[in-house]
Design a protein around this motif. Structure first.
Motif, PDB file in Angstrom:
ATOM      1  N   SER A 133     -10.623   6.784  -3.354  1.00 56.95           N
ATOM      2  CA  SER A 133     -10.237   5.530  -3.994  1.00 56.95           C
ATOM      3  C   SER A 133      -9.862   4.520  -2.919  1.00 56.95           C
ATOM      4  O   SER A 133      -9.408   4.901  -1.837  1.00 56.95           O
ATOM      5  N   THR A 134     -10.054   3.243  -3.213  1.00 55.96           N
ATOM      6  CA  THR A 134      -9.819   2.198  -2.227  1.00 55.96           C
ATOM      7  C   THR A 134      -8.899   1.121  -2.792  1.00 55.96           C
ATOM      8  O   THR A 134      -9.034   0.718  -3.944  1.00 55.96           O
ATOM      9  N   LEU A 135      -7.977   0.677  -1.951  1.00 52.09           N
ATOM     10  CA  LEU A 135      -7.076  -0.417  -2.300  1.00 52.09           C
ATOM     11  C   LEU A 135      -7.293  -1.538  -1.294  1.00 52.09           C
ATOM     12  O   LEU A 135      -7.243  -1.316  -0.080  1.00 52.09           O
ATOM     13  N   SER A 136      -7.570  -2.759  -1.785  1.00 51.24           N
ATOM     14  CA  SER A 136      -7.798  -3.914  -0.920  1.00 51.24           C
ATOM     15  C   SER A 136      -6.838  -5.029  -1.315  1.00 51.24           C
ATOM     16  O   SER A 136      -6.693  -5.334  -2.503  1.00 51.24           O
TER      17      SER A 136
ATOM     18  N   ALA B 133       0.837  -1.199   0.000  1.00 52.22           N
ATOM     19  CA  ALA B 133       0.000   0.000   0.000  1.00 52.22           C
ATOM     20  C   ALA B 133       0.875   1.254   0.000  1.00 52.22           C
ATOM     21  O   ALA B 133       1.682   1.437   0.922  1.00 52.22           O
TER      22      ALA B 133
ATOM     23  N   ALA C 271       0.866  -0.712  -6.072  1.00 50.81           N
ATOM     24  CA  ALA C 271       0.892  -1.979  -5.336  1.00 50.81           C
ATOM     25  C   ALA C 271       1.630  -3.049  -6.134  1.00 50.81           C
ATOM     26  O   ALA C 271       2.421  -3.826  -5.584  1.00 50.81           O
TER      27      ALA C 271
ATOM     28  N   VAL D 108      -5.008  -8.409  -5.345  1.00 49.32           N
ATOM     29  CA  VAL D 108      -5.028  -6.967  -5.116  1.00 49.32           C
ATOM     30  C   VAL D 108      -6.173  -6.375  -5.915  1.00 49.32           C
ATOM     31  O   VAL D 108      -6.326  -6.667  -7.107  1.00 49.32           O
TER      32      VAL D 108
ATOM     33  N   SER E 179      -8.278  -2.626  -6.711  1.00 47.53           N
ATOM     34  CA  SER E 179      -8.349  -1.174  -6.536  1.00 47.53           C
ATOM     35  C   SER E 179      -9.633  -0.660  -7.157  1.00 47.53           C
ATOM     36  O   SER E 179     -10.086  -1.140  -8.197  1.00 47.53           O
TER      37      SER E 179
ATOM     38  N   LEU F  38      -3.230   3.488  -7.897  1.00 53.78           N
ATOM     39  CA  LEU F  38      -3.082   2.707  -6.668  1.00 53.78           C
ATOM     40  C   LEU F  38      -2.675   1.278  -6.978  1.00 53.78           C
ATOM     41  O   LEU F  38      -1.769   0.718  -6.359  1.00 53.78           O
ATOM     42  N   PHE F  39      -3.375   0.680  -7.953  1.00 55.61           N
ATOM     43  CA  PHE F  39      -3.064  -0.698  -8.317  1.00 55.61           C
ATOM     44  C   PHE F  39      -1.639  -0.811  -8.859  1.00 55.61           C
ATOM     45  O   PHE F  39      -0.892  -1.725  -8.504  1.00 55.61           O
TER      46      PHE F  39
END
Length: 349
Positions: free
Chosen positions: A122-125, A55, A194, A182, A184, A190-191
């Protein structure tokens, strides 16, 4: 005598022929007469754990680091978990996301980022644990509202990047062998960040929990199954929180871990800042502010007004540290009542 001599001569002749053939074979190999088997290149080295090491720090609003398997393996916590997230919700999430059971993941990281020039975030998981790449790719394709772009970025191990659109938002999904996924939502950057961390390409950059903003908070917080971090600065109404201490904090972090049956939860709150000679007075202000919070309507909703062990505060030159033990079931009931709609939305993604 003649027969013995003839036999010796025969053996000598056969030995000479064997030696001649061996010499010719060796010469042919040395001269390239036989093609050697190709040497298989070694697997691409990947850095996949801990999950939050993928992250990035830039633009971070908050980040959550969880070790789900360590929590789910505590029998006393099963009713507490079910109160916040029922079994059927885990099942529906797995059905929509390629069979992923979040409770069995070794490591989970979720981070929210500011999206430049837009109100949305934005979200990163990142999920580290056993995955089925084929099922995940199929589920992503079924949920995407347009044609999915598929790119292979490594053959050994197989790393696949998927891009599509879900609910009007651009989504990227990365499948790293059979051990990490991963995802995003929002910014593709973001992706890609990562992915670059996983391949070891960002030599000069630090991931979120190792950078200047949150590195010290992570160190003081220590290891725990649940950790939540907020980088500063804290301004406006947010800066007024905890008796104004947030305005002087560069980072805030909290953690939770199992503290014993039936559902005791040890919690720690850390405020990082240049407290220096004011550390003792700042610690007193934090204790007073926490008392006010625990007696508030929200504090009573979460059961903070009746802790198992009363909060204690200590201070260093750069950190205020509060430790307490609370009733996990009371906290779970409060989280269910306050956040059920949001949890439903998150699990439905």
């Amino acid at each position: 005598m003649k027969r013995a001599l003839a036999r010796a001569q025969g053996l000598f002749a056969r030995g000479a022929m064997v030696g001649l053939f061996a010499s010719v074979a060796t010469t042919n190999l040395a001269c390239g007469g036989s093609t050697p088997a190709p040497v298989k290149p070694p697997p691409t080295p990947l850095h996949l754990a801990p999950a939050c090491d993928l992250a990035p720090a830039a633009g971070l609003e908050w980040i959550v680091a969880v070790t789900p398997r360590a929590i789910a393996d505590v029998p006393d916590l099963i009713p507490t978990i079910a109160r916040v997230v029922p079994e059927e919700r885990f099942a529906s999430f797995a059905a929509a996301h390629g069979g992923i059971d979040l409770r069995r993941a070794d490591d989970l990281c979720v981070a929210r980022y500011r999206r430049g020039g837009a109100e949305k975030s934005s979200t990163l998981s990142i999920v580290h644990g056993p995955i089925d790449p084929a099922r995940l790719e199929k589920a992503f394709g079924e949920r995407s509202s347009n044609n999915v772009e598929r790119t292979i970025t490594s053959q050994d191990p197989l790393v696949v990047r998927l891009a599509g659109s879900l609910d009007g938002e651009r989504r990227e999904l990365g499948l790293f062998g059979r051990e990490l996924v991963v995802s995003s939502e929002g910014s593709p950057a973001l992706f890609h960040a990562a992915e670059a961390f996983a391949f070891g390409k960002l030599k000069r950059a630090q991931p979120a929990l190792r950078g200047a903003a949150l590195g010290r908070a992570a160190e003081v917080l220590g290891n725990a199954p649940v950790r939540v971090f907020f980088p500063g600065p804290f301004e406006g109404d947010t800066g007024k929180g905890l008796g104004g201490l947030l305005r002087a904090s560069t980072a805030v972090a909290t953690s939770a871990s199992f503290g014993g049956a039936p559902s005791k939860i040890n919690v720690r709150l850390v405020l990082v800042g240049a407290w220096g000679s004011d550390a003792s007075s700042a610690a007193e202000r934090l204790a007073a502010a926490i008392h006010v919070v625990s007696e508030s309507g929200l504090g009573q909703l979460f059961g903070l007004h009746r802790p198992v062990t009363a909060p204690s505060v200590k201070a260093t030159d750069d950190a205020l540290i509060l430790d307490a033990t609370i009733d996990g079931m009371a906290l779970a009931r409060g989280l269910h009542d306050a956040l059920d709609a949001e949890v439903t939305e998150i699990m439905g993604r």
